[in-house]
Design an enzyme around this catalytic site. Structure first.
Site, PDB file in Angstrom:
ATOM      1  N   LYS A   1      -8.667  -7.774   3.276  1.00  0.00           N
ATOM      2  CA  LYS A   1      -9.034  -8.655   4.393  1.00  0.00           C
ATOM      3  C   LYS A   1      -9.678  -7.838   5.498  1.00  0.00           C
ATOM      4  CE  LYS A   1      -4.430  -8.645   6.577  1.00  0.00           C
ATOM      5  NZ  LYS A   1      -4.105  -8.491   8.000  1.00  0.00           N
TER       6      LYS A   1
ATOM      7  N   HIS B   1      -3.390   5.087  -2.193  1.00  0.00           N
ATOM      8  CA  HIS B   1      -4.749   5.617  -2.003  1.00  0.00           C
ATOM      9  C   HIS B   1      -4.728   7.114  -1.743  1.00  0.00           C
ATOM     10  CE1 HIS B   1      -6.449   1.626  -2.017  1.00  0.00           C
ATOM     11  NE2 HIS B   1      -7.647   2.175  -1.965  1.00  0.00           N
TER      12      HIS B   1
END
Lengths: 174, 276
Positions: A101, A36
């Protein structure tokens, strides 16, 4: 159970509501913390991205090594909130979906709403079971990051739950 | 004096790393099965069923229970009548290297924490304790970081009430919320020093998860009941199963303080022990 395919189409995204159980077939891309950071750098420097974001889904996942004879090793989701600081910029650049999650920050939920994206969660801590839904795995970028590199996965009927829908509604209480 | 070779220790650690990561602890599996039976929320039941199936797939297919095969934490209880021939620390780390390699586990350890460079399998965190006797007890606890990131420490005043301490523990679990793979096993260390309280909290996770909604002590039971009232549930989507067990360890402390540490484990609590 709703069935969806990638690349995601806007009309499919619109039908997904927070809490829906979804089965996904198609290509998804793995990326976690370090990938990222690099994707964001690439966006800032206007460098070419490792894949076209348009309608695509990023899966927050760093699989184990691949055991002999398997397509992939254990490959469950990692905690999404660590990607919160990077996600709005990726959504703005065309990314449509994320799989991970746990909760997302307000700024991520707002970006999802503004650009009509979707955030899914999948069964956390069930990496062995989830590996059965992955039919193909190819390393496509940032090989030096090892297990944190970007892999293109072809998944079949991968189980998901809509956690933040395109109206910004979340399944989690804040 | 009994001599144990470094090579024997290496092989034991290798074996423990593989077993811990591929085979879910029996007590944890039983606790999940109990949670499945007792769960009233339909979706939560289906998620717990998937976790039980995951353990089955992992063991039958030789896959890691979770892709986060953790930072290996190794507890060594060394009998004072044991002599180790060779380098103990190297033996442990070589055992980790070889176990993680053979088990196709993940290289989740970065050698340089700031630059994030040089990912590998080692070093593990090694805790040694000298005990009586001529045995060497080796335990490997691969600790995933989704839940390790939720650890908390608070230095209370010595005059703090149990109610305040309880609130701190509950807030730590609330803070983990849906993010760290509930249902959780909560380790709590009370007393000692800041570092020792956290060690106690971590070591508590090795305690057996009871096969009923009961606990070793009244305060553990009280916490277990209150934590489950949070109804975080599997994947954080609500349900009866929020915490499978609470383990509290205490130690004498200083007159001026009261350290309390919370170390949370995800439902995939993995550890294996061998006595040499």
């Amino acid at each position: 159970m709703k069935e969806i395919k990638t690349p995601l189409r806007q009309e499919d995204i619109r039908k997904l509501k927070a809490g829906d159980e979804v089965s996904l077939t198609g290509v998804i891309y793995t990326a976690r913390d370090q990938a990222h950071k690099r994707l964001l750098e690439a966006l800032k420097m206007r460098r070419k991205l490792p894949f076209d974001f348009k309608g695509q889904i990023i899966y927050y996942c760093g699989p184990t090594k691949t055991p002999r004879g398997k397509v992939i090793g254990s490959c469950g989701p990692t905690t999404s909130s660590r990607m919160d600081e990077f996600t709005p910029a990726l959504i703005k650049a065309g990314l449509k979906g994320m799989v991970g999650k746990g909760r997302r920050a307000k700024k991520v939920r707002e970006a999802i709403k503004k650009y009509r994206g979707v955030y899914f969660i999948t069964i956390a801590g069930a990496g062995a079971l989830l590996s059965k839904f992955v039919k193909r795995s190819d390393l496509i970028a940032y090989a030096d990051l090892g297990q944190e590199a970007i892999y293109r996965l072809y998944v079949k009927e991968f189980p998901l739950i809509v956690a933040v829908d395109s109206s910004g509604k979340s399944v989690f209480k804040d | 004096m009994k001599t144990i070779s470094a090579d024997k220790i290496k092989k034991a650690v290798e074996d423990l790393c593989i077993r811990a990561n591929l085979f879910l602890r029996k007590d944890v599996l039983l606790a999940l099965r109990r949670a499945y039976r007792e769960e009233r929320n339909g979706r939560a039941r289906r998620i717990i069923a998937a976790l039980i199936k995951n353990a089955d797939v992992a063991s039958s297919e030789g896959l890691a229970i979770c892709q986060d095969t953790g930072m290996p934490v190794v507890f060594l209880e060394i009998g004072q009548n044991v002599r180790v021939s060779g380098n103990l620390q190297k033996a442990v780390n070589r055992g980790i290297e070889s176990g993680y390699r053979k088990g196709a586990l993940r290289n989740s350890v970065v050698r340089e924490p700031l630059s994030r460079k040089k990912a590998g399998f080692t070093p593990g965190i090694i805790h040694t304790d000298i005990v009586e006797g001529d045995k060497l007890k080796v335990t490997v606890l691969p600790k995933g970081f989704g839940c390790e990131n939720k650890a908390q420490l608070k230095m209370f005043n010595p005059t703090a009430e149990w109610r305040e301490i309880k609130e701190f523990i509950i807030s730590a679990v609330k803070n983990a919320g849906p993010d760290a793979c509930p249902p959780y096993i909560v380790g709590v260390g009370i007393g000692g020093t800041a570092d020792y309280a956290m060690f106690l909290a971590k070591k508590s996770l090795l305690s057996k998860v009871p096969n009923a909604r009961k606990a070793k002590s009244k305060i553990e039971k009280e916490l277990l009941d209150e934590l489950n009232k949070l109804r975080i549930g599997p994947m954080g989507l609500g349900g009866d199963a929020t915490v499978l067990a609470v383990h509290i360890s205490t130690f004498p402390t200083h007159i001026a303080g009261l350290p309390v540490a919370v170390n949370i484990s995800c439902h995939a609590l993995r550890s294996q022990t061998k006595i040499l």
